[in-house]
Design a protein around this motif. Structure first.
Motif, PDB file in Angstrom:
ATOM      1  N   PRO A  49       0.805  -1.226   0.000  1.00 46.72           N
ATOM      2  CA  PRO A  49       0.000   0.000   0.000  1.00 46.72           C
ATOM      3  C   PRO A  49       0.838   1.276   0.000  1.00 46.72           C
ATOM      4  O   PRO A  49       0.379   2.313  -0.477  1.00 46.72           O
ATOM      5  CB  PRO A  49      -0.846  -0.107   1.270  1.00 46.72           C
ATOM      6  CG  PRO A  49      -0.261  -1.187   2.078  1.00 46.72           C
ATOM      7  CD  PRO A  49       0.557  -2.044   1.176  1.00 46.72           C
ATOM      8  N   LEU A  50       2.069   1.214   0.504  1.00 46.62           N
ATOM      9  CA  LEU A  50       2.939   2.393   0.449  1.00 46.62           C
ATOM     10  C   LEU A  50       3.385   2.688  -0.977  1.00 46.62           C
ATOM     11  O   LEU A  50       3.599   3.837  -1.343  1.00 46.62           O
ATOM     12  CB  LEU A  50       4.158   2.205   1.360  1.00 46.62           C
ATOM     13  CG  LEU A  50       3.864   2.116   2.856  1.00 46.62           C
ATOM     14  CD1 LEU A  50       5.127   1.735   3.616  1.00 46.62           C
ATOM     15  CD2 LEU A  50       3.269   3.404   3.385  1.00 46.62           C
ATOM     16  N   VAL A  51       3.488   1.640  -1.793  1.00 49.31           N
ATOM     17  CA  VAL A  51       3.826   1.812  -3.210  1.00 49.31           C
ATOM     18  C   VAL A  51       2.590   2.304  -3.961  1.00 49.31           C
ATOM     19  O   VAL A  51       2.652   3.270  -4.730  1.00 49.31           O
ATOM     20  CB  VAL A  51       4.362   0.501  -3.821  1.00 49.31           C
ATOM     21  CG1 VAL A  51       4.539   0.624  -5.327  1.00 49.31           C
ATOM     22  CG2 VAL A  51       5.671   0.099  -3.160  1.00 49.31           C
ATOM     23  N   VAL A  52       1.458   1.652  -3.731  1.00 47.36           N
ATOM     24  CA  VAL A  52       0.212   2.032  -4.398  1.00 47.36           C
ATOM     25  C   VAL A  52      -0.142   3.484  -4.088  1.00 47.36           C
ATOM     26  O   VAL A  52      -0.565   4.230  -4.974  1.00 47.36           O
ATOM     27  CB  VAL A  52      -0.943   1.088  -3.985  1.00 47.36           C
ATOM     28  CG1 VAL A  52      -2.271   1.578  -4.535  1.00 47.36           C
ATOM     29  CG2 VAL A  52      -0.663  -0.328  -4.455  1.00 47.36           C
ATOM     30  N   GLY A  53       0.042   3.913  -2.842  1.00 45.28           N
ATOM     31  CA  GLY A  53      -0.269   5.280  -2.437  1.00 45.28           C
ATOM     32  C   GLY A  53       0.784   6.294  -2.828  1.00 45.28           C
ATOM     33  O   GLY A  53       0.637   7.486  -2.552  1.00 45.28           O
ATOM     34  N   GLY A  54       1.870   5.852  -3.444  1.00 44.54           N
ATOM     35  CA  GLY A  54       2.910   6.773  -3.897  1.00 44.54           C
ATOM     36  C   GLY A  54       3.857   7.231  -2.810  1.00 44.54           C
ATOM     37  O   GLY A  54       4.725   8.067  -3.063  1.00 44.54           O
ATOM     38  N   VAL A  55       3.730   6.708  -1.598  1.00 48.10           N
ATOM     39  CA  VAL A  55       4.643   7.096  -0.523  1.00 48.10           C
ATOM     40  C   VAL A  55       6.053   6.624  -0.855  1.00 48.10           C
ATOM     41  O   VAL A  55       7.015   7.388  -0.756  1.00 48.10           O
ATOM     42  CB  VAL A  55       4.161   6.541   0.840  1.00 48.10           C
ATOM     43  CG1 VAL A  55       5.205   6.758   1.925  1.00 48.10           C
ATOM     44  CG2 VAL A  55       2.828   7.177   1.223  1.00 48.10           C
ATOM     45  N   VAL A  56       6.153   5.340  -1.250  1.00 46.71           N
ATOM     46  CA  VAL A  56       7.436   4.863  -1.771  1.00 46.71           C
ATOM     47  C   VAL A  56       7.520   5.421  -3.183  1.00 46.71           C
ATOM     48  O   VAL A  56       6.675   5.165  -4.023  1.00 46.71           O
ATOM     49  CB  VAL A  56       7.514   3.316  -1.768  1.00 46.71           C
ATOM     50  CG1 VAL A  56       8.734   2.836  -2.551  1.00 46.71           C
ATOM     51  CG2 VAL A  56       7.550   2.786  -0.350  1.00 46.71           C
ATOM     52  N   GLY A  57       8.484   6.227  -3.385  1.00 48.47           N
ATOM     53  CA  GLY A  57       8.641   6.943  -4.650  1.00 48.47           C
ATOM     54  C   GLY A  57       8.644   8.437  -4.385  1.00 48.47           C
ATOM     55  O   GLY A  57       9.634   9.106  -4.608  1.00 48.47           O
ATOM     56  N   ASP A  58       7.538   8.962  -3.841  1.00 50.43           N
ATOM     57  CA  ASP A  58       7.452  10.402  -3.585  1.00 50.43           C
ATOM     58  C   ASP A  58       8.211  10.815  -2.324  1.00 50.43           C
ATOM     59  O   ASP A  58       8.815  11.887  -2.278  1.00 50.43           O
ATOM     60  CB  ASP A  58       5.991  10.842  -3.419  1.00 50.43           C
ATOM     61  CG  ASP A  58       5.202  10.742  -4.709  1.00 50.43           C
ATOM     62  OD1 ASP A  58       5.818  10.566  -5.789  1.00 50.43           O
ATOM     63  OD2 ASP A  58       3.957  10.839  -4.654  1.00 50.43           O
ATOM     64  N   VAL A  59       8.169   9.988  -1.283  1.00 50.65           N
ATOM     65  CA  VAL A  59       8.766  10.351   0.005  1.00 50.65           C
ATOM     66  C   VAL A  59       9.937   9.450   0.364  1.00 50.65           C
ATOM     67  O   VAL A  59      10.958   9.919   0.858  1.00 50.65           O
ATOM     68  CB  VAL A  59       7.704  10.275   1.138  1.00 50.65           C
ATOM     69  CG1 VAL A  59       8.299  10.661   2.489  1.00 50.65           C
ATOM     70  CG2 VAL A  59       6.502  11.135   0.810  1.00 50.65           C
ATOM     71  N   LEU A  60       9.773   8.154   0.133  1.00 48.82           N
ATOM     72  CA  LEU A  60      10.757   7.168   0.578  1.00 48.82           C
ATOM     73  C   LEU A  60      11.227   6.302  -0.579  1.00 48.82           C
ATOM     74  O   LEU A  60      10.495   6.092  -1.538  1.00 48.82           O
ATOM     75  CB  LEU A  60      10.128   6.251   1.639  1.00 48.82           C
ATOM     76  CG  LEU A  60       9.507   6.923   2.850  1.00 48.82           C
ATOM     77  CD1 LEU A  60       8.729   5.911   3.679  1.00 48.82           C
ATOM     78  CD2 LEU A  60      10.576   7.604   3.684  1.00 48.82           C
ATOM     79  N   ASP A  61      12.426   5.787  -0.432  1.00 51.22           N
ATOM     80  CA  ASP A  61      12.906   4.744  -1.325  1.00 51.22           C
ATOM     81  C   ASP A  61      12.349   3.423  -0.805  1.00 51.22           C
ATOM     82  O   ASP A  61      11.951   3.323   0.360  1.00 51.22           O
ATOM     83  CB  ASP A  61      14.438   4.720  -1.332  1.00 51.22           C
ATOM     84  CG  ASP A  61      15.027   5.991  -1.945  1.00 51.22           C
ATOM     85  OD1 ASP A  61      14.419   6.523  -2.907  1.00 51.22           O
ATOM     86  OD2 ASP A  61      16.082   6.447  -1.471  1.00 51.22           O
ATOM     87  N   PRO A  62      12.340   2.391  -1.638  1.00 57.41           N
ATOM     88  CA  PRO A  62      11.854   1.093  -1.153  1.00 57.41           C
ATOM     89  C   PRO A  62      12.625   0.649   0.094  1.00 57.41           C
ATOM     90  O   PRO A  62      13.834   0.856   0.201  1.00 57.41           O
ATOM     91  CB  PRO A  62      12.125   0.142  -2.321  1.00 57.41           C
ATOM     92  CG  PRO A  62      12.143   1.036  -3.523  1.00 57.41           C
ATOM     93  CD  PRO A  62      12.740   2.333  -3.049  1.00 57.41           C
ATOM     94  N   PHE A  63      11.907   0.058   1.041  1.00 53.84           N
ATOM     95  CA  PHE A  63      12.518  -0.416   2.282  1.00 53.84           C
ATOM     96  C   PHE A  63      11.716  -1.598   2.794  1.00 53.84           C
ATOM     97  O   PHE A  63      10.602  -1.835   2.356  1.00 53.84           O
ATOM     98  CB  PHE A  63      12.577   0.698   3.337  1.00 53.84           C
ATOM     99  CG  PHE A  63      11.231   1.046   3.923  1.00 53.84           C
ATOM    100  CD1 PHE A  63      10.829   0.517   5.147  1.00 53.84           C
ATOM    101  CD2 PHE A  63      10.352   1.883   3.248  1.00 53.84           C
ATOM    102  CE1 PHE A  63       9.579   0.815   5.673  1.00 53.84           C
ATOM    103  CE2 PHE A  63       9.111   2.196   3.776  1.00 53.84           C
ATOM    104  CZ  PHE A  63       8.718   1.658   4.996  1.00 53.84           C
ATOM    105  N   THR A  64      12.302  -2.306   3.746  1.00 54.62           N
ATOM    106  CA  THR A  64      11.622  -3.424   4.386  1.00 54.62           C
ATOM    107  C   THR A  64      11.287  -3.027   5.809  1.00 54.62           C
ATOM    108  O   THR A  64      12.180  -2.656   6.583  1.00 54.62           O
ATOM    109  CB  THR A  64      12.527  -4.681   4.384  1.00 54.62           C
ATOM    110  OG1 THR A  64      12.832  -5.009   3.031  1.00 54.62           O
ATOM    111  CG2 THR A  64      11.827  -5.846   5.052  1.00 54.62           C
ATOM    112  N   SER A  65      10.025  -3.092   6.151  1.00 54.08           N
ATOM    113  CA  SER A  65       9.588  -2.760   7.501  1.00 54.08           C
ATOM    114  C   SER A  65      10.102  -3.820   8.469  1.00 54.08           C
ATOM    115  O   SER A  65       9.969  -5.015   8.228  1.00 54.08           O
ATOM    116  CB  SER A  65       8.059  -2.695   7.541  1.00 54.08           C
ATOM    117  OG  SER A  65       7.637  -2.300   8.819  1.00 54.08           O
ATOM    118  N   SER A  66      10.711  -3.361   9.573  1.00 58.71           N
ATOM    119  CA  SER A  66      11.280  -4.305  10.534  1.00 58.71           C
ATOM    120  C   SER A  66      10.830  -4.059  11.972  1.00 58.71           C
ATOM    121  O   SER A  66      11.187  -4.813  12.870  1.00 58.71           O
ATOM    122  CB  SER A  66      12.815  -4.259  10.456  1.00 58.71           C
ATOM    123  OG  SER A  66      13.278  -2.946  10.722  1.00 58.71           O
ATOM    124  N   VAL A  67      10.052  -2.995  12.184  1.00 56.91           N
ATOM    125  CA  VAL A  67       9.570  -2.651  13.522  1.00 56.91           C
ATOM    126  C   VAL A  67       8.105  -2.257  13.399  1.00 56.91           C
ATOM    127  O   VAL A  67       7.702  -1.634  12.416  1.00 56.91           O
ATOM    128  CB  VAL A  67      10.389  -1.466  14.101  1.00 56.91           C
ATOM    129  CG1 VAL A  67       9.822  -0.983  15.421  1.00 56.91           C
ATOM    130  CG2 VAL A  67      11.850  -1.847  14.264  1.00 56.91           C
TER     131      VAL A  67
END
Length: 173
Positions: A5-23
């Motif tokens: 959903p972070l990719v679909v919502g454009g957060v990854v791309g507009d704000v963040l680079d791809p990452f893996t959630s760990s917390v």
């Protein structure tokens, strides 16, 4: 495989680079949890949310930022983020109330269109001091993370918000 959903919502791309959630990162306005893409009106986000941080070692500290990547900035469209909140030195397994608030929470009040509001959590690598930027506008989450050697985010969640009388419509970036 489900879409992020972070990719679909454009957060990854507009704000963040791809990452893996760990917390784990949980944000709660009164009794309503923030989930990716959820809708909130400004009247329901006036006071800062309760934010709980996961992890398993109280000696690990985190930095939380809340940004609006859809804030208009006609003078420089590449630096569009507006910083709504900055809390540092949050121990793992606690919440933001155990951290140090460097910039107090400023409630979202978009005047037009739908804005995304993104909570981004970084692990503080080492005990380097993090400072508040001079201005809330022209913030850049990626540059902030580089400046303070925060690395990739460890968690993020976002919600959408539009003015009280607003309805429908999709944000345009």
């Amino acid at each position: 495989m489900p879409l992020d959903p972070l990719v679909v919502g454009g957060v990854v791309g507009d704000v963040l680079d791809p990452f893996t959630s760990s917390v784990s990162l949980r944000a709660l306005y009164t009794t309503r949890h923030v989930t990716n893409g959820s809708e909130f009106k400004p009247s329901s986000v006036v006071r800062h949310p309760r934010v709980d941080i996961g992890g398993d070692d109280l000696r690990t500290f985190y930095t939380l930022v809340l940004v609006d990547p859809d804030a208009p900035n006609p003078s420089n469209p590449t630096l569009r983020e507006y910083l709504h909140w900055l809390v540092v030195d949050i121990p793992a397994t606690t919440g933001v109330t155990f951290g140090k608030e460097l910039l107090c929470y400023e409630s979202p009040r978009p005047t037009s269109g739908i804005h995304r509001f993104v909570f981004v959590l970084f692990e503080q690598l080492g005990r380097r001091t993090v400072y508040a930027p001079e201005l809330r506008q022209n913030f850049n989450t990626r540059d902030f993370a580089k400046e303070y050697n925060l690395g990739s985010p460890v968690a993020a969640v976002y919600f959408n918000c539009q003015r009280e009388g607003g309805s429908g419509g999709r944000r345009f970036t």
